[in-house]
Design a protein around this motif. Structure first.
Motif, PDB file in Angstrom:
ATOM      1  N   ARG A 290      47.443  33.197  47.272  1.00  0.00           N
ATOM      2  CA  ARG A 290      46.948  33.358  45.892  1.00  0.00           C
ATOM      3  C   ARG A 290      45.722  34.264  45.890  1.00  0.00           C
ATOM      4  NH1 ARG A 290      43.191  31.902  42.600  1.00  0.00           N
ATOM      5  NH2 ARG A 290      42.060  30.676  44.145  1.00  0.00           N
TER       6      ARG A 290
ATOM      7  N   VAL B  56      44.941  37.836  43.963  1.00  0.00           N
ATOM      8  CA  VAL B  56      43.803  38.077  43.064  1.00  0.00           C
ATOM      9  C   VAL B  56      43.031  39.310  43.528  1.00  0.00           C
ATOM     10  CG1 VAL B  56      41.614  37.160  42.269  1.00  0.00           C
ATOM     11  CG2 VAL B  56      43.571  35.657  42.404  1.00  0.00           C
TER      12      VAL B  56
ATOM     13  N   ASN C 152      42.433  42.613  41.286  1.00  0.00           N
ATOM     14  CA  ASN C 152      41.103  43.159  41.008  1.00  0.00           C
ATOM     15  C   ASN C 152      40.995  44.590  41.505  1.00  0.00           C
ATOM     16  OD1 ASN C 152      40.283  40.806  39.814  1.00  0.00           O
ATOM     17  ND2 ASN C 152      39.139  40.042  41.570  1.00  0.00           N
TER      18      ASN C 152
ATOM     19  N   PHE D 112      42.718  46.876  39.170  1.00  0.00           N
ATOM     20  CA  PHE D 112      41.918  47.023  37.944  1.00  0.00           C
ATOM     21  C   PHE D 112      40.793  48.012  38.155  1.00  0.00           C
ATOM     22  CE2 PHE D 112      40.221  45.894  33.932  1.00  0.00           C
ATOM     23  CZ  PHE D 112      38.851  45.750  34.067  1.00  0.00           C
TER      24      PHE D 112
ATOM     25  N   SER E 110      31.973  39.506  42.895  1.00  0.00           N
ATOM     26  CA  SER E 110      33.262  38.842  42.672  1.00  0.00           C
ATOM     27  C   SER E 110      34.157  39.030  43.891  1.00  0.00           C
ATOM     28  CB  SER E 110      33.891  39.456  41.427  1.00  0.00           C
ATOM     29  OG  SER E 110      35.097  38.824  41.118  1.00  0.00           O
TER      30      SER E 110
ATOM     31  N   TYR F 274      32.921  37.208  47.045  1.00  0.00           N
ATOM     32  CA  TYR F 274      33.186  35.779  46.911  1.00  0.00           C
ATOM     33  C   TYR F 274      34.608  35.455  47.335  1.00  0.00           C
ATOM     34  CZ  TYR F 274      33.329  31.127  44.772  1.00  0.00           C
ATOM     35  OH  TYR F 274      33.445  29.773  44.549  1.00  0.00           O
ATOM     36  N   ILE F 275      35.551  36.239  46.807  1.00  0.00           N
ATOM     37  CA  ILE F 275      36.957  35.947  47.095  1.00  0.00           C
ATOM     38  C   ILE F 275      37.263  36.217  48.573  1.00  0.00           C
ATOM     39  CG2 ILE F 275      39.340  36.565  46.524  1.00  0.00           C
ATOM     40  CD1 ILE F 275      38.260  37.439  43.763  1.00  0.00           C
TER      41      ILE F 275
ATOM     42  N   SER G  77      35.208  36.009  51.058  1.00  0.00           N
ATOM     43  CA  SER G  77      34.600  34.937  51.833  1.00  0.00           C
ATOM     44  C   SER G  77      35.434  33.666  51.761  1.00  0.00           C
ATOM     45  CB  SER G  77      33.202  34.682  51.295  1.00  0.00           C
ATOM     46  OG  SER G  77      32.496  33.864  52.167  1.00  0.00           O
TER      47      SER G  77
ATOM     48  N   LEU H 105      37.307  31.608  54.827  1.00  0.00           N
ATOM     49  CA  LEU H 105      37.131  30.179  55.116  1.00  0.00           C
ATOM     50  C   LEU H 105      38.482  29.488  55.193  1.00  0.00           C
ATOM     51  CD1 LEU H 105      34.087  29.207  52.858  1.00  0.00           C
ATOM     52  CD2 LEU H 105      34.159  29.250  55.338  1.00  0.00           C
TER      53      LEU H 105
ATOM     54  N   PRO I 178      29.670  32.151  52.685  1.00  0.00           N
ATOM     55  CA  PRO I 178      30.394  30.886  52.849  1.00  0.00           C
ATOM     56  C   PRO I 178      29.659  29.719  52.194  1.00  0.00           C
ATOM     57  CG  PRO I 178      30.299  32.041  54.933  1.00  0.00           C
ATOM     58  CD  PRO I 178      29.414  32.781  53.994  1.00  0.00           C
TER      59      PRO I 178
ATOM     60  N   VAL J 257      27.753  29.972  49.456  1.00  0.00           N
ATOM     61  CA  VAL J 257      27.983  30.111  48.012  1.00  0.00           C
ATOM     62  C   VAL J 257      29.355  29.571  47.653  1.00  0.00           C
ATOM     63  CG1 VAL J 257      28.241  31.765  46.119  1.00  0.00           C
ATOM     64  CG2 VAL J 257      26.466  32.111  47.836  1.00  0.00           C
ATOM     65  N   VAL J 258      30.359  29.959  48.445  1.00  0.00           N
ATOM     66  CA  VAL J 258      31.734  29.531  48.156  1.00  0.00           C
ATOM     67  C   VAL J 258      31.827  28.012  48.262  1.00  0.00           C
ATOM     68  CG1 VAL J 258      34.111  29.564  49.011  1.00  0.00           C
ATOM     69  CG2 VAL J 258      32.824  31.692  48.874  1.00  0.00           C
TER      70      VAL J 258
ATOM     71  N   CYS K 235      29.970  26.379  45.300  1.00  0.00           N
ATOM     72  CA  CYS K 235      30.611  26.618  43.996  1.00  0.00           C
ATOM     73  C   CYS K 235      31.955  25.907  43.886  1.00  0.00           C
ATOM     74  CB  CYS K 235      30.810  28.118  43.752  1.00  0.00           C
ATOM     75  SG  CYS K 235      29.285  28.962  43.396  1.00  0.00           S
ATOM     76  N   GLU K 236      32.669  25.806  45.006  1.00  0.00           N
ATOM     77  CA  GLU K 236      33.981  25.146  44.938  1.00  0.00           C
ATOM     78  C   GLU K 236      33.846  23.629  44.865  1.00  0.00           C
ATOM     79  OE1 GLU K 236      36.979  26.767  44.636  1.00  0.00           O
ATOM     80  OE2 GLU K 236      35.694  28.520  44.462  1.00  0.00           O
TER      81      GLU K 236
ATOM     82  N   ASN L  14      41.288  28.397  39.046  1.00  0.00           N
ATOM     83  CA  ASN L  14      40.798  29.237  40.141  1.00  0.00           C
ATOM     84  C   ASN L  14      41.100  30.707  39.889  1.00  0.00           C
ATOM     85  OD1 ASN L  14      39.696  27.179  41.634  1.00  0.00           O
ATOM     86  ND2 ASN L  14      41.567  26.776  42.774  1.00  0.00           N
ATOM     87  N   SER L  15      42.350  31.003  39.540  1.00  0.00           N
ATOM     88  CA  SER L  15      42.739  32.409  39.366  1.00  0.00           C
ATOM     89  C   SER L  15      41.948  33.058  38.230  1.00  0.00           C
ATOM     90  CB  SER L  15      44.233  32.523  39.100  1.00  0.00           C
ATOM     91  OG  SER L  15      44.956  32.116  40.235  1.00  0.00           O
TER      92      SER L  15
ATOM     93  N   GLU M  17      38.430  33.954  39.037  1.00  0.00           N
ATOM     94  CA  GLU M  17      38.281  34.989  40.064  1.00  0.00           C
ATOM     95  C   GLU M  17      38.800  36.345  39.605  1.00  0.00           C
ATOM     96  OE1 GLU M  17      40.520  33.057  43.047  1.00  0.00           O
ATOM     97  OE2 GLU M  17      38.932  31.638  43.536  1.00  0.00           O
ATOM     98  N   CYS M  18      39.539  36.367  38.518  1.00  0.00           N
ATOM     99  CA  CYS M  18      40.113  37.624  38.043  1.00  0.00           C
ATOM    100  C   CYS M  18      39.034  38.407  37.307  1.00  0.00           C
ATOM    101  CB  CYS M  18      41.287  37.314  37.123  1.00  0.00           C
ATOM    102  SG  CYS M  18      41.928  38.773  36.327  1.00  0.00           S
ATOM    103  N   PHE M  19      38.660  39.549  37.846  1.00  0.00           N
ATOM    104  CA  PHE M  19      37.509  40.287  37.333  1.00  0.00           C
ATOM    105  C   PHE M  19      37.685  40.711  35.881  1.00  0.00           C
ATOM    106  CE2 PHE M  19      33.606  42.399  37.615  1.00  0.00           C
ATOM    107  CZ  PHE M  19      33.698  43.621  36.966  1.00  0.00           C
ATOM    108  N   GLU M  20      38.913  41.044  35.541  1.00  0.00           N
ATOM    109  CA  GLU M  20      39.179  41.512  34.171  1.00  0.00           C
ATOM    110  C   GLU M  20      38.752  40.463  33.142  1.00  0.00           C
ATOM    111  OE1 GLU M  20      43.129  43.094  34.033  1.00  0.00           O
ATOM    112  OE2 GLU M  20      43.007  43.451  31.881  1.00  0.00           O
TER     113      GLU M  20
ATOM    114  N   THR N 251      36.581  37.674  34.013  1.00  0.00           N
ATOM    115  CA  THR N 251      35.215  37.195  34.260  1.00  0.00           C
ATOM    116  C   THR N 251      34.203  38.157  33.656  1.00  0.00           C
ATOM    117  OG1 THR N 251      35.068  38.299  36.412  1.00  0.00           O
ATOM    118  CG2 THR N 251      35.843  36.020  36.405  1.00  0.00           C
TER     119      THR N 251
ATOM    120  N   LYS O 293      32.696  27.610  35.609  1.00  0.00           N
ATOM    121  CA  LYS O 293      32.802  28.064  36.999  1.00  0.00           C
ATOM    122  C   LYS O 293      32.288  29.501  37.125  1.00  0.00           C
ATOM    123  CE  LYS O 293      35.849  27.633  40.860  1.00  0.00           C
ATOM    124  NZ  LYS O 293      36.909  26.995  41.487  1.00  0.00           N
TER     125      LYS O 293
ATOM    126  N   LYS P 255      28.754  30.327  39.126  1.00  0.00           N
ATOM    127  CA  LYS P 255      28.866  31.190  40.301  1.00  0.00           C
ATOM    128  C   LYS P 255      27.886  32.352  40.153  1.00  0.00           C
ATOM    129  CE  LYS P 255      33.070  32.665  40.870  1.00  0.00           C
ATOM    130  NZ  LYS P 255      34.294  33.423  41.154  1.00  0.00           N
ATOM    131  N   ARG P 256      27.905  32.948  38.990  1.00  0.00           N
ATOM    132  CA  ARG P 256      27.047  34.113  38.717  1.00  0.00           C
ATOM    133  C   ARG P 256      25.574  33.737  38.862  1.00  0.00           C
ATOM    134  NH1 ARG P 256      26.579  38.862  38.516  1.00  0.00           N
ATOM    135  NH2 ARG P 256      25.355  39.950  36.963  1.00  0.00           N
TER     136      ARG P 256
END
Lengths: 479, 332
Positions: A226, A230, A234, A237, A269, A272-273, A275, A279, B217, B219-220, B223-224, B252-253, B256-259, B261, B315, B319-320
């Motif tokens: 997934r 993403v 991105n 885009f 962004s 983050y993804i 990283s 993990l 790691p 941050v992730v 945030c998660e 989640n998707s 994370e999708c920049f368009e 966010t 989320k 995160k930001r």
């Protein structure tokens, strides 16, 4: 609605069939010359999915069906395979079948109710093969279904779509639990026959650990995939944005190019993804390491059981599956109860206080009487029209009752939607029905449905006062 | 990574080295850019943003109160650090050890209680004398004493006790960068330990652990596993858990999708709220319905959809916010 003409083309060759707005008889003296095929071409040209007849693949021909709608619009319906278009006043609208079927048919029949549209074919078209045994539930032709509950719901605007969705879900669950139950029964058989295979305990433990690790690994793998998607999305885009080669003006009036470095939040962004994916990947690598270790142990620990046949292999895997039969039975009982409850809810929703049911029953009873069908076959109870008891019906009686139902459906459609459907019948003179009865049927048709276009395919000529004959002598098309 | 009573001295040494590297990196997190374990010159090399390097030798013993080899270890460190001193980019030279008496002198022990970091000038005279004599006797003439530091990192025992001080350093780091702990300290430490241990085994000495490798790691992970926001109080706990589980893919998707966010972040940046602390919750509650059209999910009731949209926006914004705080605090 009236069908005016059908143009059939293949390469340089074409043939045009003209129809009268009243009664049309597609006639031939011999069988198997193409009468059924011509009727099916008409249905195909209306957008329906139709199985081809022997030796003629409908998808290889172009069809142009000219029609006049109930609001007097002249439409040209073009079909080649799944490409479909409707032209009106030289403006063409294109559709892709079968996805856009309802959109297209809403323009042809001039109604938008999808439930009615999905049941329409079963009302006005009686196919030679299955049409004369479709009473209130079944297929009109191919995969085109008719269902009386759905039909009445559509006409009376009663929405049961949520109940149908839930019903579908429960049916699928019941299937799955039945499979589980069958597996449990098979296990019992194996045990009874002492054909279950005992494994070395240590090997079994290792296998269980491997199964657990595989179970742990799967969602991680899914998540990693997934995240890959993403990232790709991105990336696509940002490429799209960068390809536009944009600039923005900074407060100090300098020009700043818009790219992934300057697009606020993009780098973060992405980092983050990436990283997160790292993990997840580390966890997967960890699990894979454990799996490999266990697999090596398994190889050295495993006692050699020669799996000579696929069946032995299958039986050994089946023996390992842990199924709580009692629990499965209880779940099945619960699901069946729920299925019945929903079926009752659908039926109640359809039937309660519904004038259409009363009207349909009255019309069907009246027509059956006129066709000489004994009252014992059509009870006075209004919910007779939902009967599933078809076994007691056969031969000529069944034939006549089916016809009565169809006429009632067509009248209901006309009353509640305003559409005058064309009536298309293939071989109304069934094998067992007497001519006098067929004449009665045709007489009723001419009398009560004079404002409908009628198209009949038959090797018999009927006693209509006025009709157009399309005679097929040798072959329908000749190309 | 081997942990527990059966670790050999060698494995123990590797483990101490990796953990010492974590500590050195965290101690210098604002100025540091990267770290290398088992570098080309020293056991641990911390690269600073001004181009200078902290060179460090890590010396340990399974029994931290066994100071019989303390001076030998110090001497070995000084020998190697003398080599590093020839380089022009030296910022500090560090001898880091887990010995409670790093100079084998009982009078100096009180100076090294707990986690300690002493520059040469802060050492007691007896320790300065020992160092001075070692340098003179062995002609470690490149070492400039003012660059020298002695660090003690308690690292002994079995199980979780061994990492007590390192965990504290992790919690302090999280506090520094404004990230909540949420009980994730041990998980973060494990991630770092694996990262540093792997770095030590990489033969390509150019492969370093950057500040970003260290921080992202974290941050992730934070945030998660973020705690729920106030706006979720109107839902039952069980309800929210079910929604999060059922719609985790969408949540989640979408976050994370920049368009998508970037839309939310833009709207948020134009949103005003008198109470800065309440800005995120206020934005979510007043603006969530602007994004309804982005989430047409079949068969979902309006309450659930509202919760899903709010979770996604939360989320994105949290995160930001966390990333911005970290950037500001430790100069990423």
């Amino acid at each position: 609605m009236k069908l005016v003409s059908l143009n059939v083309r293949k390469g340089m060759f074409e043939k045009i069939f003209q129809f009268s707005t009243n009664i049309n008889l597609v006639f031939s003296e011999a069988n198997s010359v193409g009468k059924t095929t011509l009727l099916r071409m008409l249905i195909f040209s209306l957008g329906y999915s139709i199985p081809s007849t022997k030796g003629l693949d409908l998808n290889k021909y172009e069809f142009v069906l000219k029609i006049i709608t109930d609001s007097n619009k002249e439409l040209d319906l073009f079909r080649f395979h799944d490409y479909y278009s409707i032209s009106y006043n030289k403006i063409e609208e294109v559709f892709s079948l079968p996805i856009d079927l309802y959109d297209a048919q809403s323009k042809i029949f001039e109604i938008s109710n999808k439930v009615i549209l999905s049941n329409l074919l079963g009302t006005f078209y009686i196919d030679q093969e299955k049409g004369w045994t479709l009473l209130n539930r079944g297929k009109a032709i191919g995969n085109n279904h008719f269902n009386i509950e759905s039909f009445i719901q559509g006409l009376s605007n009663r929405d049961c779509s949520e109940l149908y969705v839930r019903q579908g879900e429960i049916k699928r669950q019941i299937q799955k639990y039945k499979h589980m139950f069958n597996i449990a029964q098979y296990q019992k058989e194996l045990n009874d026959l002492n054909e279950n295979i005992a494994y070395d305990a240590e090997t079994e433990n290792i296998q269980k650990e491997l199964d657990l690790l595989a179970f742990e690994r799967k969602p991680l793998e899914n998540e990693e995939n997934r995240l890959k998607k993403v990232l790709k999305k991105n990336s696509t885009f940002i490429k799209y944005i960068e390809d536009m080669k944009l600039f923005v003006q900074a407060p100090d009036k300098s020009n700043v190019p818009v790219n992934q470095q300057t697009l606020v939040g993009f780098v973060d962004s992405n980092e983050y993804i990436i990283s997160k994916r790292k993990l997840i990947n580390e966890q997967i690598v960890n699990i894979d390491r454990k799996i490999n270790t266990l697999k090596s142990r398994l190889e050295s620990e495993q006692t050699l059981v020669q799996m000579e046949t696929l069946i032995q292999n299958f039986d050994s895997n089946i023996s390992k599956i842990n199924i709580d039969v009692r629990a499965v039975e209880n779940v099945l009982i619960g699901l069946e109860k729920e299925r019945k409850k929903i079926a009752t809810q659908i039926a109640d929703s359809t039937k309660s206080n519904n004038l259409i049911i009363v009207e349909l029953h009255e019309m069907i009873s009246t027509y059956c009487k006129e066709f000489g069908v004994d009252e014992i076959y059509v009870t006075s109870k209004q919910d007779y029209i939902f009967t599933s008891d078809l076994k007691s019906l056969s031969g000529a009686i069944f034939h006549k009752i089916v016809f009565a139902f169809k006429l009632a459906y067509i009248k209901s459609v006309e009353k509640y939607t305003g559409i005058s459907l064309p009536i298309i019948l293939d071989s109304p003179s069934g094998r067992e029905i007497e001519k006098i009865n067929v004449d009665d049927m045709m007489r009723v048709l001419e009398r009560d449905f004079y404002n409908h276009q009628i198209i009949i395919a038959s090797i018999h000529k009927y006693d209509f006062s006025l009709f157009n004959t399309i005679e097929i002598k040798d072959k329908l098309l000749g190309f | 990574m081997p942990r527990g009573s059966n670790a050999s001295a060698s494995a123990f040494g590797w483990e101490f080295q990796s953990n010492a590297a974590i500590i050195l990196m965290l101690d210098n997190i604002k100025e540091a850019e990267a770290v290398r374990v088992e570098g080309s010159t020293e056991d641990i090399e911390v690269y600073l943003s001004n181009g200078k390097v902290i060179y460090s030798q890590a010396k340990s013993a399974i029994n931290s109160d066994d100071n019989s080899n303390a001076i030998a270890k110090l001497k070995a460190s000084l020998r190697t650090l003398n080599g590093a001193s020839r380089l022009s980019n030296v910022h500090k030279l560090v001898h880091i050890t887990n010995l409670v008496d790093p100079f084998n002198d009982i009078t100096s022990v009180p100076y090294f209680v707990g986690k300690t970091q002493l520059s040469f000038s802060d050492l007691p005279i007896v320790c300065k004398t020992i160092i001075h004599e070692l340098i003179e006797q062995n002609q470690y003439s490149n070492i400039e004493e003012q660059n020298l530091e002695i660090h003690v990192l308690p690292f002994h025992g079995d199980g979780e006790n061994r990492y007590k001080f390192i965990k504290t350093a992790v919690y302090e780091f999280l506090d520094l960068v404004g990230l909540p702990n949420n009980g994730l300290g041990p998980k973060i430490l494990l991630i770092w330990q694996n990262l540093f241990f792997a770095n030590a085994s990489q033969q390509d000495l150019n492969i370093r652990i950057t500040k970003k490798d260290l921080v992202w790691p974290v941050v992730v992970t934070i945030c998660e596993n973020d705690q729920d926001a106030d706006f979720l109080n109107e839902y039952d706990d069980g309800e929210i858990d079910e929604i999060k589980s059922k719609y985790s893919l969408v949540i989640n998707s979408s976050s994370e999708c920049f368009e998508f966010t970037t839309k939310v972040i833009y709207d948020y940046s134009n949103f005003t709220c008198p109470m800065q602390k309440e800005k995120i919750n206020s934005f979510i509650n007043t603006n969530w319905n602007n994004y309804i059209d982005d989430f047409i999910i079949d068969g979902v009731d309006s309450i659930t959809r509202e919760a899903v949209i709010k979770l996604i926006i939360h989320k994105i914004l949290m995160k930001r916010q966390r990333i911005a705080t970290i950037r500001r605090t430790i100069n990423i």
